[in-house]
Design a protein around this motif. Structure first.
Motif, PDB file in Angstrom:
ATOM      1  N   LEU A 243     -24.260  26.531   6.331  1.00  0.00           N
ATOM      2  CA  LEU A 243     -23.768  25.203   6.727  1.00  0.00           C
ATOM      3  C   LEU A 243     -22.534  24.814   5.928  1.00  0.00           C
ATOM      4  O   LEU A 243     -21.564  24.304   6.490  1.00  0.00           O
ATOM      5  N   PHE A 244     -22.547  25.065   4.618  1.00  0.00           N
ATOM      6  CA  PHE A 244     -21.356  24.775   3.820  1.00  0.00           C
ATOM      7  C   PHE A 244     -20.172  25.571   4.366  1.00  0.00           C
ATOM      8  O   PHE A 244     -19.084  25.013   4.559  1.00  0.00           O
ATOM      9  N   ASP A 245     -20.376  26.855   4.593  1.00  0.00           N
ATOM     10  CA  ASP A 245     -19.284  27.711   5.089  1.00  0.00           C
ATOM     11  C   ASP A 245     -18.729  27.202   6.409  1.00  0.00           C
ATOM     12  O   ASP A 245     -17.510  27.112   6.589  1.00  0.00           O
ATOM     13  N   TYR A 246     -19.612  26.844   7.344  1.00  0.00           N
ATOM     14  CA  TYR A 246     -19.158  26.350   8.642  1.00  0.00           C
ATOM     15  C   TYR A 246     -18.445  25.008   8.507  1.00  0.00           C
ATOM     16  O   TYR A 246     -17.361  24.809   9.073  1.00  0.00           O
ATOM     17  N   PHE A 247     -19.043  24.075   7.767  1.00  0.00           N
ATOM     18  CA  PHE A 247     -18.443  22.755   7.596  1.00  0.00           C
ATOM     19  C   PHE A 247     -17.089  22.871   6.905  1.00  0.00           C
ATOM     20  O   PHE A 247     -16.106  22.246   7.311  1.00  0.00           O
ATOM     21  N   PHE A 248     -17.041  23.671   5.860  1.00  0.00           N
ATOM     22  CA  PHE A 248     -15.805  23.788   5.089  1.00  0.00           C
ATOM     23  C   PHE A 248     -14.706  24.442   5.921  1.00  0.00           C
ATOM     24  O   PHE A 248     -13.563  23.988   5.926  1.00  0.00           O
ATOM     25  N   THR A 249     -15.056  25.505   6.625  1.00  0.00           N
ATOM     26  CA  THR A 249     -14.061  26.196   7.453  1.00  0.00           C
ATOM     27  C   THR A 249     -13.499  25.262   8.515  1.00  0.00           C
ATOM     28  O   THR A 249     -12.295  25.266   8.778  1.00  0.00           O
ATOM     29  N   ALA A 250     -14.355  24.456   9.125  1.00  0.00           N
ATOM     30  CA  ALA A 250     -13.894  23.549  10.174  1.00  0.00           C
ATOM     31  C   ALA A 250     -13.038  22.413   9.627  1.00  0.00           C
ATOM     32  O   ALA A 250     -12.126  21.946  10.305  1.00  0.00           O
ATOM     33  N   THR A 251     -13.302  21.982   8.404  1.00  0.00           N
ATOM     34  CA  THR A 251     -12.612  20.797   7.890  1.00  0.00           C
ATOM     35  C   THR A 251     -11.414  21.125   7.005  1.00  0.00           C
ATOM     36  O   THR A 251     -10.536  20.294   6.836  1.00  0.00           O
ATOM     37  N   TYR A 252     -11.384  22.333   6.448  1.00  0.00           N
ATOM     38  CA  TYR A 252     -10.315  22.704   5.516  1.00  0.00           C
ATOM     39  C   TYR A 252      -9.165  23.340   6.274  1.00  0.00           C
ATOM     40  O   TYR A 252      -9.378  24.097   7.213  1.00  0.00           O
ATOM     41  N   ASP A 253      -7.941  23.074   5.863  1.00  0.00           N
ATOM     42  CA  ASP A 253      -6.778  23.583   6.585  1.00  0.00           C
ATOM     43  C   ASP A 253      -6.372  24.997   6.189  1.00  0.00           C
ATOM     44  O   ASP A 253      -5.685  25.671   6.927  1.00  0.00           O
TER      45      ASP A 253
END
Length: 191
Positions: free
Chosen positions: A135-145
């Motif tokens: 979940l961290f990986d998915y959330f971070f990938t989607a929100t980080y540029d």
């Protein structure tokens, strides 16, 4: 109107860069039978759950980037009203669920309690379907540029997931940088 398309257009495509994350989460929730969007009478439940996903992503962004979490129950109500569902029907939905703390004095509190309850239950379900690391990986990938490393635009969910899978070491470094966010996810993502 096709409720599934409405949810994707109204909720999930609001922030384009999150679209593939929403699609990934929603598809897994549908596959598990947690969200039902193709049967009449499930519009209220489906929209509460869709906005609960948005709420969790916005809360993640708040915790990592200090961005304001602007997801509110008012958005849920407005989206349902656009479908022709009355506030009274939404309140009835809240009273029909014994787990939602309905307030006889205030419809506003009842609606907020329903949204909070749905968000908490959805977070539990996501943690059942995915690990906290994922979940961290998915959330971070989607929100980080990722602009300081390279510019990357995803074409579809598969490309999004392939990126996550091929960058686990880099994403692990970010987890170490944000231990409080990892603790929040592991602790159930209570908003």
């Amino acid at each position: 109107m096709d409720i599934n398309n409405y949810i994707h257009e109204r909720v999930f495509e609001e922030k384009e860069k999150y679209t593939y994350l929403y699609e990934l989460l929603w598809a897994n929730l549908e596959e598990d039978g947690y969200v039902i969007t193709d049967e009449e009478g499930h519009e209220i439940d489906a929209l509460f759950k869709a906005y609960a996903i948005k709420n969790l992503i916005d809360e993640f962004s708040y915790r990592v980037y200090d961005e304001f979490n602007d997801t509110s129950v008012d958005e849920v109500v407005e989206s349902l009203e656009n479908l022709g569902i009355s506030t009274e029907s939404i309140i009835d939905y809240c009273y029909e669920n014994p787990d939602i703390d309905a307030d006889d004095e205030s419809d506003e509190i009842t609606l907020k309690n329903a949204f909070d309850y749905t968000t908490e239950k959805l977070a539990d379900k996501l943690l059942e379907l995915f690990s906290a690391d994922d979940l961290f990986d998915y959330f971070f990938t989607a929100t980080y540029d990722f602009e300081q490393d390279f510019t990357f635009a995803f074409e579809d969910v598969d490309e999004f997931q392939a990126f996550v899978d091929s960058n686990t070491e880099r994403l692990d470094d970010y987890k170490e940088e944000y231990p409080a966010v990892m603790s929040w996810i592991e602790g159930g993502m209570i908003v």
